[in-house]
Motif scaffolding. Structure first.
Motif, PDB file in Angstrom:
ATOM      1  N   ILE A   1      -7.734  -3.817  -5.718  1.00  0.00           N
ATOM      2  CA  ILE A   1      -8.285  -4.339  -4.467  1.00  0.00           C
ATOM      3  C   ILE A   1      -8.869  -5.731  -4.718  1.00  0.00           C
ATOM      4  O   ILE A   1      -9.623  -5.937  -5.673  1.00  0.00           O
ATOM      5  CB  ILE A   1      -9.373  -3.406  -3.894  1.00  0.00           C
ATOM      6  CG1 ILE A   1      -8.751  -2.115  -3.362  1.00  0.00           C
ATOM      7  CG2 ILE A   1     -10.155  -4.099  -2.774  1.00  0.00           C
ATOM      8  CD1 ILE A   1      -9.755  -1.140  -2.770  1.00  0.00           C
TER       9      ILE A   1
ATOM     10  N   SER B   1      -7.695   1.625   1.399  1.00  0.00           N
ATOM     11  CA  SER B   1      -8.523   0.599   0.759  1.00  0.00           C
ATOM     12  C   SER B   1      -9.821   0.388   1.519  1.00  0.00           C
ATOM     13  O   SER B   1     -10.880   0.168   0.913  1.00  0.00           O
ATOM     14  CB  SER B   1      -7.749  -0.721   0.654  1.00  0.00           C
ATOM     15  OG  SER B   1      -7.340  -1.171   1.935  1.00  0.00           O
TER      16      SER B   1
ATOM     17  N   PRO C   1      -5.668   2.735  -3.921  1.00  0.00           N
ATOM     18  CA  PRO C   1      -6.132   1.683  -3.010  1.00  0.00           C
ATOM     19  C   PRO C   1      -5.793   0.305  -3.576  1.00  0.00           C
ATOM     20  O   PRO C   1      -6.070   0.030  -4.749  1.00  0.00           O
ATOM     21  CB  PRO C   1      -7.655   1.896  -2.979  1.00  0.00           C
ATOM     22  CG  PRO C   1      -7.885   3.260  -3.551  1.00  0.00           C
ATOM     23  CD  PRO C   1      -6.779   3.492  -4.513  1.00  0.00           C
TER      24      PRO C   1
ATOM     25  N   THR D   1       0.838  -1.191   0.000  1.00  0.00           N
ATOM     26  CA  THR D   1       0.000   0.000   0.000  1.00  0.00           C
ATOM     27  C   THR D   1       0.874   1.243   0.000  1.00  0.00           C
ATOM     28  O   THR D   1       1.659   1.459   0.912  1.00  0.00           O
ATOM     29  CB  THR D   1      -0.914   0.018   1.242  1.00  0.00           C
ATOM     30  OG1 THR D   1      -1.734  -1.144   1.204  1.00  0.00           O
ATOM     31  CG2 THR D   1      -1.796   1.252   1.246  1.00  0.00           C
TER      32      THR D   1
END
Length: 321
Positions: free
Chosen positions: A126, A285, A95, A90
Motif C-alpha cells: 500500500i 486496502s 491489500p 487489486t
C-alpha cells in the motif's frame, strides 16, 4: 465507440505542472524536461482543444478561464487513471495500491507518521498520498472522489459518505501561556476575549457563529485568519485567543506554549471521525487502513496523549482531569 487515441496524456501532465508552478521554467526544472519540449506539448494541446490555456507575462503565466476548467478536469482524469490502475492490481487477499487520505493539520501530526510506519510493516504494497486540509474542504474532496478516506471533525450527513466516530473532542478557549486564569469559561465569557477566528465557509466557525446567534452573544473578533498555523503563531505572540478543539493544540500544550480552558455552558462536543465513500467502503486496502487509523487513535487515547473527556483542561502548564 469514439476513439481517444489522439489525446495526449503526457501533454496534459505537462500542462498541469506549468499551471501549478505558474511558470514554464519552474515546470521544466520540476519535470526535468527541456522547456522547449514542454512548450511544444502545450501548444499542441491548445491547438487540439482550440483554446488558449495560459496568458503569459514577465513573471510567468496565468491560467485562462478555459485553462482553469481544463485543470479541474485533468485532476479528475488523473484520479480516474490512478483508480483504474489501483483496481487492476487489486486481487486476492493482499491489500495494495494507492490510498489517498485527507487529514486535519494537528490530528495528522499524530496519526499519519504512525499510520505510515505501521502500514509499511503490515501492508507493504500500500502506498499513500496525503492531503492536508480543513473539515469542509476534506468533505468536499471526499464527495468529489479526490480522496479515499478523510479524518475530519463533525462530517455533515451525506448519502454517499459513511462515517465512523473516533472520539468526541470539546471546544476550548486557547491563549498564550499565562493569559487564562480559570480552567473553564462559559461560552459568553470566552466570546469576550479578543478572538482570532477563521473567515469564510469553515465548519468550526459556522458552529461557533450558530451558538453565538442562538444565545444572542456577540463575538469579540480582533483578527480573521484562515491559516491555523498562522493563528497559533499569533497566539504565541500574544495577538489574541482562539476557540478550537482540545486535540488541535495537543502539541502546543506539550511544549507549554498555550493555556487552554474548557468552554462550558454549553459544553460543545465536536466529534473526530474517519469517513469514506459508501461505494468504496468494502475495498480491502481502505478497510485495513481505516482499521489502522481506529487502532492508532485508540492507542493515543489509552496513553492519554489525546484527551477526550470534558474536564481535561490545561491551566498554566498543568493538566487537570
Amino acid at each position: 465507440m469514439k476513439s481517444y487515441a489522439h489525446f495526449d496524456i503526457t501533454g496534459l501532465h505537462y500542462f498541469s505542472a506549468v499551471a501549478e508552478e505558474r511558470s514554464f521554467s519552474r515546470a521544466s526544472a520540476r519535470l526535468r524536461i527541456a522547456q522547449p519540449a514542454i512548450s511544444r506539448k502545450i501548444k499542441a494541446l491548445e491547438q487540439d482543444l482550440g483554446v488558449q490555456l495560459f496568458t503569459r507575462h514577465t513573471r510567468g503565466v496565468d491560467l485562462t478561464e478555459p485553462g482553469e476548467n481544463l485543470l479541474r478536469n485533468a485532476y479528475a482524469l488523473f484520479r480516474q487513471i490512478e483508480s483504474l490502475r489501483d483496481h487492476a492490481v487489486t486481487s486476492g487477499d493482499t491489500p495494495r495500491g494507492v490510498v489517498t487520505i485527507g487529514v486535519l493539520p494537528t490530528p495528522g501530526e499524530y496519526i499519519v507518521p504512525r499510520l505510515v510506519e505501521q502500514s509499511r510493516k503490515l501492508y507493504p504494497e500500500i502506498k499513500f498520498r496525503i492531503v492536508e486540509g480543513y473539515s469542509g474542504d476534506l468533505h468536499s474532496m471526499l464527495i468529489n472522489q479526490e480522496i479515499n478516506i478523510a479524518v475530519m471533525h463533525a462530517p455533515m450527513p451525506h448519502p454517499d459518505i459513511i462515517v465512523h466516530d473516533l472520539l468526541v473532542d470539546y471546544l476550548c478557549l486557547v491563549g498564550k501561556a499565562g493569559t487564562l486564569a480559570k480552567p473553564s469559561y462559559t461560552f459568553a465569557e470566552a466570546a469576550g476575549f479578543p478572538l482570532i477566528l477563521p473567515d469564510g465557509p469553515n465548519l468550526l466557525r459556522l458552529h461557533i457563529d450558530q451558538i453565538a446567534q442562538s444565545r444572542n452573544i456577540r463575538l469579540n473578533i480582533s483578527h480573521l485568519c484562515n491559516g491555523f498555523w498562522l493563528t497559533k503563531a499569533m497566539i504565541r505572540g500574544g495577538a489574541g485567543h482562539t476557540i478550537v478543539t482540545f486535540g488541535s493544540v495537543v502539541t502546543d500544550l506539550e511544549r507549554g506554549d498555550f493555556d487552554v480552558a474548557l468552554i462550558g455552558e454549553p459544553n460543545v462536543p465536536w466529534s473526530l471521525a474517519v469517513a469514506m465513500r459508501v461505494d468504496q467502503h468494502r475495498r480491502l486496502s481502505l478497510v485495513v487502513i481505516k482499521g489502522l487509523i481506529e487502532t492508532i487513535v485508540a492507542e493515543l487515547r489509552s496513553k492519554r496523549i489525546w484527551q477526550q473527556i470534558p474536564q481535561a483542561t490545561r491551566l498554566n502548564g498543568e493538566t487537570q482531569a
